[in-house]
Design an enzyme around this catalytic site. Structure first.
Site, PDB file in Angstrom:
ATOM      1  N   ASP A  84       0.848  -1.200   0.000  1.00  0.00           N
ATOM      2  CA  ASP A  84       0.000   0.000   0.000  1.00  0.00           C
ATOM      3  C   ASP A  84       0.882   1.249   0.000  1.00  0.00           C
ATOM      4  OD1 ASP A  84      -2.336   1.529   0.207  1.00  0.00           O
ATOM      5  OD2 ASP A  84      -2.375   1.414   2.398  1.00  0.00           O
ATOM      6  N   HIS A  85       0.596   2.183  -0.875  1.00  0.00           N
ATOM      7  CA  HIS A  85       1.339   3.449  -0.968  1.00  0.00           C
ATOM      8  C   HIS A  85       2.850   3.228  -1.064  1.00  0.00           C
ATOM      9  CE1 HIS A  85      -1.910   6.335  -0.664  1.00  0.00           C
ATOM     10  NE2 HIS A  85      -2.460   5.534   0.214  1.00  0.00           N
ATOM     11  N   ASP A 105       2.832   4.667  -5.586  1.00  0.00           N
ATOM     12  CA  ASP A 105       2.174   5.961  -5.390  1.00  0.00           C
ATOM     13  C   ASP A 105       3.095   7.074  -5.878  1.00  0.00           C
ATOM     14  OD1 ASP A 105       0.865   8.221  -4.635  1.00  0.00           O
ATOM     15  OD2 ASP A 105       0.737   7.731  -2.499  1.00  0.00           O
ATOM     16  N   GLU A 135      -1.533   5.795  -8.490  1.00  0.00           N
ATOM     17  CA  GLU A 135      -2.372   6.861  -7.930  1.00  0.00           C
ATOM     18  C   GLU A 135      -2.208   8.172  -8.678  1.00  0.00           C
ATOM     19  OE1 GLU A 135      -2.843   9.378  -3.779  1.00  0.00           O
ATOM     20  OE2 GLU A 135      -2.522   7.212  -3.648  1.00  0.00           O
ATOM     21  N   GLY A 178      -7.252   8.143   7.805  1.00  0.00           N
ATOM     22  CA  GLY A 178      -7.531   8.430   9.206  1.00  0.00           C
ATOM     23  C   GLY A 178      -9.003   8.689   9.460  1.00  0.00           C
ATOM     24  N   GLY A 208      -8.834   5.303   2.128  1.00  0.00           N
ATOM     25  CA  GLY A 208      -9.495   5.956   3.259  1.00  0.00           C
ATOM     26  C   GLY A 208     -10.912   5.460   3.460  1.00  0.00           C
ATOM     27  N   SER A 210     -12.206   3.652   5.764  1.00  0.00           N
ATOM     28  CA  SER A 210     -12.687   3.596   7.147  1.00  0.00           C
ATOM     29  C   SER A 210     -13.528   4.825   7.479  1.00  0.00           C
ATOM     30  CB  SER A 210     -11.501   3.520   8.120  1.00  0.00           C
ATOM     31  OG  SER A 210     -10.759   2.348   7.935  1.00  0.00           O
ATOM     32  N   ASN A 229     -10.133   0.249   0.638  1.00  0.00           N
ATOM     33  CA  ASN A 229      -9.058   0.134   1.629  1.00  0.00           C
ATOM     34  C   ASN A 229      -9.561   0.421   3.042  1.00  0.00           C
ATOM     35  OD1 ASN A 229      -7.520  -0.169  -0.677  1.00  0.00           O
ATOM     36  ND2 ASN A 229      -5.979   1.341  -0.103  1.00  0.00           N
TER      37      ASN A 229
END
Length: 287
Positions: A84-85, A105, A135, A178, A208, A210, A229
């Site tokens: 990831d990233h 990324d 990305e 976050g 993001g 969440s 994600n």
């Protein structure tokens, strides 16, 4: 055997459901995610940031852990291990060491450099049977020291990256890493639709994930998002369950301090939340 994420994401795109991409942070995390997906019969992408991989002992340690758990737990659903990233060098290293999917990324570079570096990673990854995510635009917040204000991705730039043969594309559409603030404006579906049309309806990624209301996630899926994600949400439920265990004094009862007991409530919370999200994204029963 771990697999590339390309096929599972393609099927999700055709079937209009989302593949959960759960970040893992340790052994308990990985076991809980695998257990949840096996129970729900859902394909899954297990992913690590570069920082989390370093915390767990390095990329090879992560590859070995996920492979060994896949075998020892008797997992039957498709599982991809994804970076990831990833940085340019990090993505190359993960391809070498056995990750079956990587994200490069390059969103913080100018578009020409992003295209050049993405092209090199895609060619290298595909030569090894590894899927690639790239990305465009910024995902708000900070991830592994890279901070973005969350600018919207440009559809023309998205097309330039997509045309390189990327397997799935991450684009900034107002999402952040976050916890989402109370005054968050929500996802920009107009821009998401423009991007989806520009890249010909190819699979896209929602970073993001969440805390985004499920109705917004569902709408994003109808517009081409096929990988969602999740990291922060699992961290929060793990911390909450662990805190409740300690505040109840259970760590001081008998051998409650044994890490197998101390971490069990958090691990169970991860599994429960993962199943709820799998059902919400519609990937249950799709393995």
């Amino acid at each position: 055997m771990l697999v590339s994420a390309a096929e599972m994401v393609k099927k999700a795109n055709e079937g209009h459901y989302g593949i959960p991409a759960f970040n893992t942070n340790n052994l308990e995390w990985t076991k809980s995610i695998l257990s949840a997906c096996e129970e729900a019969k859902s394909p899954v992408i297990i992913q690590t940031s570069e920082g989390a991989a370093k915390y767990m002992g390095g990329y090879k340690a992560v590859v070995d852990m996920v492979n060994d758990l896949y075998d020892s737990m008797g997992i039957t659903v498709p599982v991809a291990l994804h970076l990831d990233h990833g940085t340019f060098e990090g993505a190359k290293k993960c391809i070498e060491l056995g990750y079956t999917s990587v994200m490069f990324d390059g969103s913080h570079y100018d578009i020409d450099e992003n295209i050049a570096k993405s092209k090199e990673i895609i060619e290298l990854a595909h030569s090894k049977g590894v899927s690639v995510e790239c990305e465009v635009g910024g995902i708000g917040g900070t991830e592994d020291g890279v901070t973005s204000s969350g600018e919207l991705a440009d559809p023309a730039e998205c097309k330039s990256i997509s045309d390189l043969g990327v397997d799935f594309l991450a684009a900034g559409i107002g999402n952040i890493h976050g916890v989402y603030p109370a005054d968050w404006a929500g996802l920009n579906f107009e821009r998401l639709d423009e991007i989806s049309k520009a890249i010909g309806g190819k699979p896209m990624v929602l970073h993001g994930g969440s805390g985004i209301p499920f109705e917004q996630v569902h709408k994003a899926i109808t517009l081409g998002v096929t990988k969602v994600n999740i990291n922060t949400e699992l961290q929060i439920v793990f911390a909450k369950a662990t805190r409740e265990y300690i505040l109840a004094g259970k760590d001081e009862q008998g051998k409650g301090y044994d890490p197998r007991k101390l971490l069990a409530p958090g691990a169970e919370a991860i599994k429960k939340t993962a199943i709820e999200l799998i059902n919400a994204f519609g990937s249950n029963g799709k393995a």
